[in-house]
Scaffold this active site. Structure first.
Site, mmCIF file in Angstrom:
data_model
loop_
_atom_site.group_PDB
_atom_site.id
_atom_site.type_symbol
_atom_site.label_atom_id
_atom_site.label_comp_id
_atom_site.label_asym_id
_atom_site.label_seq_id
_atom_site.Cartn_x
_atom_site.Cartn_y
_atom_site.Cartn_z
ATOM 1 N N TYR A 234 0.826 -1.215 0.000
ATOM 2 C CA TYR A 234 0.000 0.000 0.000
ATOM 3 C C TYR A 234 0.862 1.267 0.000
ATOM 4 C CZ TYR A 234 -4.706 -1.906 0.815
ATOM 5 O OH TYR A 234 -5.927 -2.520 0.701
ATOM 6 N N ASP B 277 -2.941 -18.097 0.161
ATOM 7 C CA ASP B 277 -3.975 -18.765 -0.645
ATOM 8 C C ASP B 277 -4.653 -19.870 0.166
ATOM 9 O OD1 ASP B 277 -1.522 -20.089 -0.701
ATOM 10 O OD2 ASP B 277 -1.674 -20.721 -2.799
ATOM 11 N N ASP C 101 -12.153 -9.153 4.728
ATOM 12 C CA ASP C 101 -13.479 -9.136 4.090
ATOM 13 C C ASP C 101 -14.076 -10.538 4.070
ATOM 14 O OD1 ASP C 101 -13.297 -6.399 3.524
ATOM 15 O OD2 ASP C 101 -14.074 -6.638 1.485
ATOM 16 N N ASP D 269 -6.268 -6.982 4.177
ATOM 17 C CA ASP D 269 -7.436 -6.330 3.584
ATOM 18 C C ASP D 269 -8.369 -7.385 3.005
ATOM 19 O OD1 ASP D 269 -9.046 -4.230 2.504
ATOM 20 O OD2 ASP D 269 -8.090 -4.540 0.548
ATOM 21 N N LYS E 58 3.462 -15.571 2.198
ATOM 22 C CA LYS E 58 3.599 -16.173 0.865
ATOM 23 C C LYS E 58 5.091 -16.348 0.597
ATOM 24 C CE LYS E 58 1.802 -17.618 -3.016
ATOM 25 N NZ LYS E 58 0.905 -18.780 -3.127
HETATM 26 C C1 IPM Z 1 -10.318 -1.266 4.315
HETATM 27 C C2 IPM Z 1 -10.616 -0.625 2.981
HETATM 28 C C3 IPM Z 1 -9.485 0.327 2.638
HETATM 29 C C4 IPM Z 1 -8.225 -0.498 2.516
HETATM 30 C C5 IPM Z 1 -9.719 1.176 1.378
HETATM 31 C C6 IPM Z 1 -11.008 1.949 1.433
HETATM 32 C C7 IPM Z 1 -8.569 2.090 1.121
HETATM 33 O O1 IPM Z 1 -10.828 -1.598 2.020
HETATM 34 O O2 IPM Z 1 -10.154 -0.533 5.308
HETATM 35 O O3 IPM Z 1 -10.271 -2.494 4.363
HETATM 36 O O4 IPM Z 1 -7.950 -1.088 1.452
HETATM 37 O O5 IPM Z 1 -7.482 -0.557 3.493
HETATM 38 MG MG MG Z 2 -10.913 -3.599 2.790
#
Ligand code: IPM
Ligand code: MG
Length: 362
Positions: A141, A224, A252, A248, A192
């Site tokens: 990032y 993975d 999710d 990240d 990884k």
């Molecule tokens: C998160 C989001 C952010 C990230 C974006 C909005 C920049 O997806 O906080 O997980 O990728 O960190």
């Molecule tokens: Mg995110």
């Protein structure tokens, strides 16, 4: 001493969900003696519209003096064509980097009431309680060089750099081991190293730090496989630690195990425990302004704030149990509503927020 909470609603559903969290904070002030003062600020697209930058100097100044920060979400379709360095997301990355909020805690806990809302079978997720510790201010990032360049043959090439220094790996590893010590004492480091040298170093440093925490059982997993294991047998995990981008993605996936990404709070901490708290879902511009969004992740982010930055564990527990009560009452926003489940009612953002406040006060 009165502590200062900087509130940054941001964009999209940010304002609506933050409004419900403020109701909860106000109730804690009026009924439970919480001594905080709220200041409001701008971040993301809202800040760009008002001040021409997604993390403007005014917000930077507010953030420096705040004891803790509560953030809604950033991003919206109308900003998609802006130059990359003033896009809403850059505001979020900017504040994370500026305050050195390197340790991002993303708990994925399944509330038993919501087992049926998970896309996995109830028995696979029942009792799920994972803590993902994501490195937040390094890795791909932020790595340099980055950009899009034109090669000699005229073809364009995009590039980013995945870098981690030993000191960056060490501090996130310490964070993760300390959290593991307070839980089931099992830490899985996700990398990884079969392909990436940077993750080879990651594994080596995590192993080294692990020597200081002999009680914690440390394991390593490729990212993975970790993604697969998360949807196959998620209960094998206690604490997971990983880099910025892998975290990240995995967070999710872990969120969805709990029924909805609308249920997951997060904390982003610096080395002294100052933190920014935000739901992990985004700004959901498609449902903005419709009173449909689930504010529970934001409300539980307030609970994390009380726990990790404001030293108010008992108030944090009050919020957690108020949220549980509301779910037991069968109240569900659209994202966690499953048609035909007896005893449940579909409610709006503000209705479920009011119900949490009522449960707090009862
Ligand atoms: C998160 C989001 C952010 C990230 C974006 C909005 C920049 O997806 O906080 O997980 O990728 O960190
Ligand atoms: Mg995110």
């Amino acid at each position: 001493m009165t502590q200062i909470i900087l509130v940054l609603p941001g964009d999209g559903i940010g304002k609506e969900i933050i409004a419900e969290a403020i109701k909860v904070i106000d109730a804690l002030k009026s009924d439970f003696g919480l001594d905080v003062e709220i200041t409001n600020g701008l971040i993301g697209g809202a800040a760009y519209d008002a001040e021409g930058h997604p993390y403007p100097p005014s917000t930077q100044a507010q953030a420096k003096v705040a004891d803790a920060i509560l953030l809604g979400a950033v991003g919206g379709y109308q900003y998609d064509d802006l130059p990359r360095d003033v896009r809403p997301e850059r505001g979020l990355l900017g504040i994370r980097a500026d305050l050195e909020l390197f340790s991002n805690l993303r708990p994925a806990i399944l509330n038993e009431e919501l087992a049926g809302a998970s896309s996995l079978k109830a028995e696979v997720v029942a009792g799920l309680d994972i803590m993902i510790v994501r490195e937040l201010t390094g890795g791909i990032y932020f790595g340099e060089p980055r950009g899009i360049r034109t090669l000699d043959n005229g073809e364009k090439q995009g590039y980013n750099t995945l870098v981690y220094k030993e000191s960056e790996i060490e501090r996130i590893a310490h964070s993760a081991f300390k959290i593991a010590m307070k839980r089931d004492k099992r830490l899985c480091s996700v990398g990884k190293s079969n392909v990436l040298e940077v993750m080879e170093l990651w594994d080596e440093v995590v192993e080294r730090v692990g020597k200081e925490y002999p009680e914690v059982e440390l394991s390593h997993m490729y990212v993975d496989n970790a993604a697969m294991q998360l949807v196959k047998a998620p209960k094998q995990f206690d604490v997971m630690v990983t880099g910025n981008m892998f975290g990240d993605i995995l967070s999710d996936a872990a969120a969805m195990l709990t029924g909805s990404i609308g249920m997951l709070p997060s904390a982003s901490l610096d080395k002294k425990g100052k933190g920014m708290y935000e739901p992990i879902h985004g700004s959901a511009p498609d449902i903005e302004g419709k009173n449909l969004a689930n504010p529970l992740a934001t409300i539980m982010s307030v609970s994390m704030m009380l726990r990790y930055s404001l030293n108010q564990e008992s108030l944090a527990q009050k919020i957690d149990s108020a949220v549980e009560t509301v779910l037991k009452q069968g109240l569900r926003t659209a994202d966690i509503y499953v048609d035909g489940v007896a005893g449940t009612t579909l409610v709006s953002t503000s209705e479920i927020g009011d119900a949490v406040v009522a449960a707090l006060k009862s």
